[in-house]
Design an enzyme around this catalytic site. Structure first.
Site, PDB file in Angstrom:
ATOM      1  N   GLY B 388       0.697  -1.247  -0.082  1.00 36.26           N
ATOM      2  CA  GLY B 388       0.047   0.285  -0.153  1.00 36.26           C
ATOM      3  C   GLY B 388       0.869   1.455  -0.028  1.00 36.26           C
ATOM      4  O   GLY B 388       1.881   1.399  -0.343  1.00 36.26           O
ATOM      5  N   SER B 389       0.202   2.401   0.602  1.00 32.11           N
ATOM      6  CA  SER B 389       0.647   3.598   0.432  1.00 32.11           C
ATOM      7  C   SER B 389       2.229   3.942   0.903  1.00 32.11           C
ATOM      8  O   SER B 389       2.883   5.102   0.804  1.00 32.11           O
ATOM      9  CB  SER B 389      -0.203   4.622   1.087  1.00 32.11           C
ATOM     10  OG  SER B 389      -1.434   4.471   0.826  1.00 32.11           O
ATOM     11  N   ALA B 390       2.789   2.732   1.643  1.00 37.14           N
ATOM     12  CA  ALA B 390       3.965   3.184   2.354  1.00 37.14           C
ATOM     13  C   ALA B 390       5.197   3.271   1.282  1.00 37.14           C
ATOM     14  O   ALA B 390       6.028   4.090   1.797  1.00 37.14           O
ATOM     15  CB  ALA B 390       4.529   1.728   3.039  1.00 37.14           C
ATOM     16  N   VAL B 391       4.789   2.923  -0.055  1.00 37.07           N
ATOM     17  CA  VAL B 391       5.903   3.150  -1.110  1.00 37.07           C
ATOM     18  C   VAL B 391       5.661   4.431  -1.909  1.00 37.07           C
ATOM     19  O   VAL B 391       6.343   4.741  -2.684  1.00 37.07           O
ATOM     20  CB  VAL B 391       5.782   2.005  -2.169  1.00 37.07           C
ATOM     21  CG1 VAL B 391       5.813   0.651  -1.672  1.00 37.07           C
ATOM     22  CG2 VAL B 391       4.303   2.311  -2.996  1.00 37.07           C
ATOM     23  N   LYS B 392       4.764   5.280  -1.158  1.00 38.23           N
ATOM     24  CA  LYS B 392       4.578   6.683  -1.905  1.00 38.23           C
ATOM     25  C   LYS B 392       5.619   7.397  -2.189  1.00 38.23           C
ATOM     26  O   LYS B 392       5.941   8.318  -2.893  1.00 38.23           O
ATOM     27  CB  LYS B 392       3.243   7.285  -1.295  1.00 38.23           C
ATOM     28  CG  LYS B 392       1.863   6.727  -1.761  1.00 38.23           C
ATOM     29  CD  LYS B 392       0.700   7.343  -1.082  1.00 38.23           C
ATOM     30  CE  LYS B 392      -0.515   6.766  -1.708  1.00 38.23           C
ATOM     31  NZ  LYS B 392      -1.554   7.064  -0.539  1.00 38.23           N
TER      32      LYS B 392
END
Lengths: 388, 702
Positions: B388-392
């Site tokens: 999820g968004s952790a890679v943003k």
């Protein structure tokens, strides 16, 4: 005929005593060898039995005098050749190959090796060829000598080819040795003998040298097996074949016997075929240098006795027979003992009178029988000549 | 007549001479034989005698203790316990009679364990009974022996008959203790020391055997090693396992490397990877025996060396605490509804500057009553999840690098309506927002638009969205610079890269961590790279290799090899861009609308990070993975962490922010331990000072 000596006096007791001593040596060596437990057969009993048979063969041989042998020569020679030819065509049920060689007739438990007798038949044949030749050509020239050599050569080549066909290189070499010895004694001029022997010797040395230094050269003509034989002889430690191992164990057994030996049954090294071809290693290990030298001397005594008989004999035929048997026995002894002490490569040749083996012993006993016969009928000829 | 005599004379003229020549040749040949015999038996005789008498040289390998494993604070993690052991080394060609003889003597001295005794089969007992009773001759009738002679029966027939005819009553005479020893001796490999008994060897047994070694050929007493893990299950899977004896399927491989059949060998993870370091060198002893097997000489050919010690980068105190946190939080989460899909969580703690791994924790709830928790530490690099968004952070930096956005650019967070697909959006429509806000509030639309722009797409509401999906490789290339979707370099062959999702109409989902899967270790490497200003560090598990001490049971004092931090690559992005993203991460934990504000804004350690929620599937349910990546302190990061809780819940409401809570507790625990250690050091220093003071006081009193 009144002057005829009594039968016991005509018998060659000296020769009999030498054979008896060899019998004693044989029994001692085999009885020790069979304790390494390779086989379950009691070879001592068997060897005594074969000596018994040998005694009968000698007795039988005495029934004929040398003249009769001379007459029978070509029949015996033909019979020997017939047996060798028969071997080639015999089914394996009665001629089972041993170690890859078809040299034996087997009838149930009994087996016989025709080449053992062929050796003596050949000696008779060559003796007759030489004797007849000398009778025919009273004055010898280089031409007649060459003619004689050719005749001897043909007489030899027939059985030699058949034996090498088996293949039995060991016996083949014996045949060559017999012929060489007899050619020497036949009186053929040195002008022929020296070049011939030299050519043969140089040829032999050359072939062996090529095998050692240029092995690729002869690969197509000589068996790999023969190569292994040469290599394991010259360097058994790095050429670890069966034969190399065999030689090492034999050297260790004999070497560790040192001067006085380890005593009867004292052997420590395991050597294969100790009761047959390697029987000498038992003697040398257990009785040391002294025992081994005594056995060699015993053979030398035998040869000396045969030489004496040859020199005393009153017919050429008899002398040539002696020369043939001397050559045969000498080669056997030299080759057999030589291979156990790294003087010669290993070939399957037994030590006469000592190695266990019925055929070999009977063959040798028959040869001795002919000698006994020469001695047995010797005096009578002497007297008759004197009376003339 | 005259003529005849002449002829005779002629005959005699050549034969005697030639005969003498022949005789001379014979004499020469026989002389050669005698001469050669003399050389062999007299000159070289002694040499051959020596050869015959000391023929056997036996070389025996003795195993050495395996290296031990320590944590970064030099606490024992895997260690050896010395054990008294009784070994048996069979001769070249051991005979059953001799084996039984030794077994009987040993049986009077030692008692085998019950476990060993249970292994004795009826067949074992029968074999021994036959040995003791003249090979069972009495069981075979005369007629049968005759049949054997006539070859109507084979040896194996006779043997089978004997075995069948031994009665239960007869077997009672066989001592079970002796039988269990005999089994061990019988199965020992020739010339290889084999352990007969190593558990619970009493002092009496040990002493008695050492006094009677002469009567027990082949038997020896020695020290064996039992290998134990201090922290029980903590990190246990990654520490790895070892085998007793070589693994059957790799026998040839190990034997070619000089192992013996009964050697221990590492078979997984650290024990396997560092096998060559841990195994040590066997000591080799050559024994020369004479023909009666008496030992004539013993030569130590090589001394051998114990295995080398490994010092891990892992802080086992933190590891244990983190594992406890995971277990507690999973249990807590599972009290809520819609969480039955939750069974595991992973935490990786790394030093972002060096790549040293401080904690590598994975726990899986098994539901077993006996062992409710499986140590799944290796799952941090052998399993991958949508994060999820952790890679943003990587998405934004890739946007800068490809030129589709610049720092500070605003994009419209709107409802996404692509023709032919469901309407999608961020969790809240945010309007025009810049990149930092997009990170702070975790805008999906902003990231999608970045990804779409990279793939040459142009979003128009209500229309289809054609994409140059080949360009997803460009995004993956930049992501891999952070460690995402590639091997991290930890060294284990079991490490995976994760799955690459299909590059179809949804390819832009890669921008929010919803397409490819990443391992927890990859996420930790990624956040470390952002934390340290752009350097992808190789994760280190081993810090030092040390030579073992003379005392095998202590940490070796000499360092052989110290692992240096290794930069795998520097990301292509500019430093100021990275700092910009760092600010975005700080606003996640501190900004007024930060998604993790409530967990970190009041914490003393000043963390930065990024939360993540990803859709996944498990057991036919549409589940959510919860994740967090972060680091602290913001200004000078000491640790970077990644937390991933796969399939944490399903349904529309997130009942409990498990990933954020775990992260908060891990940070707290780290700094708590750090403070505690500093205080301890201080106290120790003070204690030392105090003793000095008392010394001086005493001096004064004198």
């Amino acid at each position: 005929m009144e002057n005829q000596k009594k039968v016991p006096d005509r018998f060659d007791w000296t020769l009999a005593f030498i054979i008896f001593l060899l019998f004693i040596v044989s029994i001692i060596a085999i009885s020790s060898a069979q304790t390494s437990g390779q086989y379950e057969i009691n070879f001592v009993k068997m060897q005594i039995f074969w000596y018994g048979v040998g005694a009968f063969i000698i007795a039988g041989s005495l029934l004929f005098d040398p003249d009769q042998y001379k007459k029978l020569t070509w029949i015996l020679y033909g019979f020997g050749i017939f047996l060798l030819v028969a071997l080639i065509f015999a089914p394996t049920s009665i001629a089972e190959p041993r170690n890859g060689a078809k040299s034996w007739f087997t009838f149930g438990p009994a087996s016989i090796q025709p080449s053992e007798f062929m050796k003596t038949f050949l000696i008779l044949a060559i003796s007759r060829v030489i004797a007849d030749h000398h009778q025919k050509f009273l004055t010898k020239t280089l031409k007649t000598d060459g003619w004689l050599l050719l005749k001897i050569g043909i007489t030899t080549l027939v059985p030699l080819a058949l034996i090498l066909e088996q293949p039995d290189l060991g016996t083949g070499l014996v045949i060559i040795a017999i012929t060489a010895g007899m050619v020497l004694v036949s009186g053929i001029s040195w002008k022929i003998i020296l070049p011939t022997f030299s050519v043969v010797a140089i040829l032999g040395v050359t072939i062996i040298s090529i095998m050692i230094y240029f092995p690729e050269f002869l690969k197509d003509h000589i068996d790999v097996y023969q190569y292994g034989r040469i290599y394991s002889w010259l360097d058994p430690y790095s050429y670890s074949s069966n034969e190399g191992y065999h030689l090492i164990s034999s050297l260790q057994a004999i070497g560790s016997g040192e001067i006085f030996g380890k005593g009867y049954l004292g052997k420590e090294v395991y050597v294969m075929e100790r009761h047959t071809d390697f029987v000498f290693s038992v003697i040398a290990e257990e009785f040391g240098f002294i025992g081994a030298s005594l056995v060699i001397s015993l053979f030398f005594l035998l040869i000396y006795h045969l030489i004496k008989i040859a020199l005393e004999s009153n017919t050429q035929f008899n002398a040539y027979i002696c020369a043939g048997i001397i050559s045969m026995t000498t080669f056997h002894v030299f080759q057999n003992i030589g291979m156990t002490i790294q003087v010669l490569p290993i070939t399957g040749i037994p030590l006469p009178f000592i190695s266990y083996g019925g055929s070999s012993l009977m063959g040798n006993m028959f040869a001795m029988g002919v000698i006994f016969s020469i001695r047995f009928y010797h005096k009578r000829y002497m007297f008759s000549t004197d009376k003339e | 007549m005259k003529h005849k005599q002449k002829q005779k004379k002629k005959k005699k003229s050549h034969i005697p001479l030639r005969m003498n020549i022949l005789f001379f040749a014979v004499f020469l040949l026989f002389s050669i034989l005698i001469l050669r015999l003399g050389v062999l038996q007299i000159v070289q005789g002694e040499e051959y005698t020596n050869q015959v008498e000391q023929k056997d040289e036996i070389s025996v390998d003795y195993s050495v203790p395996r290296g031990e494993i320590y944590d970064r604070n030099y606490q024992k993690v895997v260690y050896n316990i010395p054990q008294k052991a009784i070994t048996y080394t069979p001769s070249k060609n051991p005979q059953p009679d001799d084996l039984l003889d030794v077994s009987k003597k040993l049986g009077q001295i030692i008692q085998m364990t019950d476990a060993d005794k249970e292994k004795v089969t009826e067949r074992d007992k029968k074999d021994i009974w036959l040995l003791e009773n003249k090979n069972g001759d009495s069981l075979i009738t005369k007629e049968e022996k005759e049949m054997l002679k006539d070859k109507k029966l084979s040896d194996s027939d006779i043997y089978q008959m004997k075995l069948d005819r031994i009665t239960e009553e007869q077997l009672k005479s066989v001592d079970i203790n002796v039988a269990s020893i005999y089994r061990k001796l019988f199965n020992a490999v020739a010339l290889t020391p084999t352990i007969v008994k190593n558990a619970d060897v009493t002092d009496e047994e040990f002493a008695y055997i050492s006094e009677n070694l002469a009567d027990l050929p082949g038997v020896n007493i020695t020290t064996d090693w039992d290998r134990k893990k201090t922290y029980d299950t903590a990190l246990s899977t990654v520490l790895g396992n070892w085998s007793q004896g070589l693994p059957a399927e790799q026998l040839e491989y190990y034997e070619s490397k000089g192992y013996n059949l009964n050697d221990r060998v590492g078979v997984s993870y650290i024990e396997e990877l560092y096998e060559d370091v841990l195994r040590g060198t066997k000591s080799k002893v050559k024994t020369v025996t004479d023909k009666n097997n008496n030992v004539v000489d013993t030569k130590v050919i090589s001394e051998g060396q114990s295995g080398k010690d490994l010092v891990l980068t892992v802080d086992m105190d933190l590891q244990v605490e983190v594992e406890k946190i995971i277990e507690e939080e999973i249990q807590k989460m599972k009290e809520y509804p819609n969480t039955d899909t939750l069974d595991r969580a992973f935490v990786v703690v790394m030093n972002p500057k060096t790549g040293e791994v401080l904690t590598l924790a994975g726990k899986q709830y098994t539901g077993n009553k006996k062992t409710p928790w499986y140590d799944y530490a290796h799952g941090t690099f052998t399993s991958a999840y949508e994060s999820g968004s952790a890679v943003k952070g990587a998405t934004v930096l890739t946007g800068y690098q490809t030129g589709v956005i610049s720092p500070g650019d605003q994009l419209l967070d709107e409802v996404f309506n692509i023709k032919g697909t469901q309407v999608i959006s961020s969790y809240k429509v945010m309007g025009w927002i810049d990149d930092l806000t997009a990170l702070e509030r975790s805008s999906n639309v902003y990231m999608w638009k970045v990804a779409i722009a990279i793939m040459d797409g142009h979003y128009v509401s209500g229309q289809a969205l054609p994409l140059n999906t080949d360009k997803i490789d460009l995004i993956r290339y930049y992501f891999s610079q952070f460690g995402l979707g590639t091997k991290t370099g930890i060294g284990f062959s079991e490490e995976i890269e994760g799955l690459k999702g299909a590059a179809d109409v949804n390819a832009f989902q890669i921008g929010i961590g919803q397409l490819d899967t990443y391992t927890p270790l990859q996420l930790a490497q990624y956040v470390s790279t952002i934390a340290n200003g752009g350097y992808r560090m190789q994760p280190l598990l081993v810090k030092e290799i040390r030579n073992p001490d003379v005392n095998d049971n202590a940490l070796g004092s000499t360092i052989i090899e110290e692992m240096q931090p290794k930069v795998l690559n520097r990301i292509d992005m500019k430093s100021e861009w990275i700092e910009h993203v760092q600010e975005g991460f700080w606003r996640v934990t501190h900004g007024s609308q930060g998604t993790a504000r409530s967990f970190f804004v009041n914490e003393p350690y000043d963390a930065a990070g990024k939360t993540g929620t990803a859709q996944s599937y498990k057991d036919g349910k549409s589940t959510y993975n919860l994740s967090f990546v972060g680091y602290a302190p913001f200004d000078d990061p000491e640790i970077a962490i990644s937390v991933i809780v796969p399939n944490a819940y399903y349904g529309s409401n997130q009942p409990y922010s498990i990933s954020n809570v775990i992260s908060q507790r891990v940070f707290r625990k780290y700094f708590e331990l750090k403070e505690k250690r500093q205080n301890n050091d201080l106290e120790n220093d003070e204690a030392e000072n105090n003793t000095e003071e008392t010394d001086t006081e005493e001096n004064l009193q004198e």
